[in-house]
Design an enzyme around this catalytic site. Structure first.
Site, PDB file in Angstrom:
ATOM      1  CE  LYS A  13      11.517   7.454  19.594  1.00 45.45           C
ATOM      2  NZ  LYS A  13      11.800   6.966  20.779  1.00 45.45           N
ATOM      3  NE  ARG A  88       6.693   9.746  23.509  1.00 47.67           N
ATOM      4  CZ  ARG A  88       7.915  10.246  23.395  1.00 47.67           C
ATOM      5  NH1 ARG A  88       8.030  10.829  22.139  1.00 47.67           N
ATOM      6  NH2 ARG A  88       8.994  10.169  24.273  1.00 47.67           N
ATOM      7  NE  ARG A 127      18.655   9.575  26.187  1.00 48.18           N
ATOM      8  CZ  ARG A 127      17.583   9.409  25.337  1.00 48.18           C
ATOM      9  NH1 ARG A 127      17.859   8.832  24.341  1.00 48.18           N
ATOM     10  NH2 ARG A 127      16.439   9.658  25.829  1.00 48.18           N
ATOM     11  NE  ARG A 162      15.617  13.718  28.498  1.00 49.84           N
ATOM     12  CZ  ARG A 162      14.943  13.132  27.333  1.00 49.84           C
ATOM     13  NH1 ARG A 162      15.631  12.952  26.209  1.00 49.84           N
ATOM     14  NH2 ARG A 162      13.831  12.425  27.406  1.00 49.84           N
ATOM     15  NE  ARG A 173      11.692   8.930  29.060  1.00 53.82           N
ATOM     16  CZ  ARG A 173      12.847   9.389  28.903  1.00 53.82           C
ATOM     17  NH1 ARG A 173      13.593   9.590  29.983  1.00 53.82           N
ATOM     18  NH2 ARG A 173      13.320   9.217  27.981  1.00 53.82           N
TER      19      ARG A 173
HETATM   20  P1  ADP Z   1      12.268   9.880  24.544  1.00 58.11           P
HETATM   21  O1  ADP Z   1      12.169   9.358  23.214  1.00 58.11           O
HETATM   22  O2  ADP Z   1      13.859   9.701  25.059  1.00 58.11           O
HETATM   23  O3  ADP Z   1      11.319   9.324  25.705  1.00 58.11           O
HETATM   24  P2  ADP Z   1      11.518  12.523  23.835  1.00 58.11           P
HETATM   25  O4  ADP Z   1      12.550  13.571  23.952  1.00 58.11           O
HETATM   26  O5  ADP Z   1      11.041  11.962  22.687  1.00 58.11           O
HETATM   27  O6  ADP Z   1      12.145  11.308  24.899  1.00 58.11           O
HETATM   28  O7  ADP Z   1      10.332  12.967  24.898  1.00 58.11           O
HETATM   29  C1  ADP Z   1      10.480  13.458  26.166  1.00 58.11           C
HETATM   30  C2  ADP Z   1       9.204  13.674  26.707  1.00 58.11           C
HETATM   31  O8  ADP Z   1       8.690  14.692  25.924  1.00 58.11           O
HETATM   32  C3  ADP Z   1       8.235  12.515  26.762  1.00 58.11           C
HETATM   33  O9  ADP Z   1       8.426  11.775  28.004  1.00 58.11           O
HETATM   34  C4  ADP Z   1       7.002  13.165  26.959  1.00 58.11           C
HETATM   35  O10 ADP Z   1       6.670  13.983  28.053  1.00 58.11           O
HETATM   36  C5  ADP Z   1       7.140  14.559  25.825  1.00 58.11           C
HETATM   37  N1  ADP Z   1       6.757  14.283  24.714  1.00 58.11           N
HETATM   38  C6  ADP Z   1       7.624  14.055  23.274  1.00 58.11           C
HETATM   39  N2  ADP Z   1       7.149  13.751  22.287  1.00 58.11           N
HETATM   40  C7  ADP Z   1       5.730  13.428  22.519  1.00 58.11           C
HETATM   41  C8  ADP Z   1       4.481  13.012  21.849  1.00 58.11           C
HETATM   42  N3  ADP Z   1       4.495  12.872  20.615  1.00 58.11           N
HETATM   43  N4  ADP Z   1       3.344  13.142  22.712  1.00 58.11           N
HETATM   44  C9  ADP Z   1       3.224  13.365  24.039  1.00 58.11           C
HETATM   45  N5  ADP Z   1       4.344  13.676  24.680  1.00 58.11           N
HETATM   46  C10 ADP Z   1       5.514  13.832  24.010  1.00 58.11           C
END
Ligand code: ADP
Ligand code: ZN
Length: 215
Positions: A13, A88, A127, A162, A173
């Site tokens: 994404k 999400r 990554r 990370r 996740r």
């Molecule tokens: P990825 O898509 O690689 O899992 P992100 O950078 O989008 O990673 O998100 C990392 C973390 O941030 C998630 O695992 C969650 O804990 C939090 N997070 C990000 N966006 C949201 C969201 N829209 N709702 C709830 N938690 C979120």
């Protein structure tokens, strides 16, 4: 363009969003980047979010909606935006619909980037991310390493794994994704403007979006 990008963690994404911003000046809005920035800056939001994030759990919907309500009203969103990692959950998607109605914003499209789970798992384990919150460039030790090991090509900051990219947190996740986020596909299919794009290559995904939007 005003798009939602759906897809599992590691589906690409962020990469797709960055490529799309170059096409028409739309901004990428990544809730993950915003949250990681807050954690590093040690703000109240960051302190609240950090534990959830390190475990690979979702941050509560209320916190996320607070961030997005402000972010979508910033002037740089007028040209368009790419929502990356948001919504999400179904409650976030419902709250977003209310918010868009209130702000009088129409979405062009909701895109689901569909990538097989084994590809995703492998990608996330390899990554690496620039730790500078202003940069957060993404690398991959196998397919796209920084020129100098451990140092970001763009800004010279350390490139790290990370905290939520250990095998255990990644597995969690992906489970959270299947349980909470995957149902958004059904939600947006019913709403219309939904497109599923199977794509392991981000360039192909971007080309498909451009064709659909005639850009
Ligand atoms: P990825 O898509 O690689 O899992 P992100 O950078 O989008 O990673 O998100 C990392 C973390 O941030 C998630 O695992 C969650 O804990 C939090 N997070 C990000 N966006 C949201 C969201 N829209 N709702 C709830 N938690 C979120
Ligand atoms: Zn960097």
């Amino acid at each position: 363009m005003k798009l939602i990008l759906l897809g599992a963690p590691g589906a690409g994404k962020g990469t797709v969003a960055k490529l799309l911003t170059a096409i028409d000046g739309s901004v990428q809005i990544s809730t993950g980047d915003i949250l990681r920035g807050a954690v590093q800056a040690g703000t109240d939001l960051g302190k609240e979010a950090e534990g959830y994030m390190n475990r690979g759990d979702l941050v509560p919907d209320e916190l996320i909606m607070g961030i997005m309500e402000k972010r979508l009203q910033e002037p740089d969103c007028e040209k368009g935006f790419l929502l990356d990692g948001f919504p999400r959950t179904i409650p976030q998607a419902e709250a977003l619909q209310e918010l868009l109605k209130k702000l009088d914003i129409d979405l062009d499209m909701v895109v689901n980037i569909d990538v097989p789970r084994d590809v995703i798992f492998d990608r996330l384990c390899t990554r690496r991310t620039c730790e500078n919150p202003e940069c957060q460039a993404i690398y991959n030790v196998k397919s796209n390493p920084p020129k100098k090991e451990g140092i970001c090509d763009k800004c010279g900051s350390p490139v790290i794994q990370r905290a939520d990219e250990t095998e255990k947190a990644i597995g969690h996740r992906l489970d959270v994704y299947n349980e909470k986020t995957a149902p958004l596909v059904g939600f947006y299919e019913k709403e219309g403007k939904f497109h599923n794009i199977t794509g392991i290559s981000s360039d192909i995904v971007v080309a498909a979006i451009q064709k659909e939007l005639r850009l």
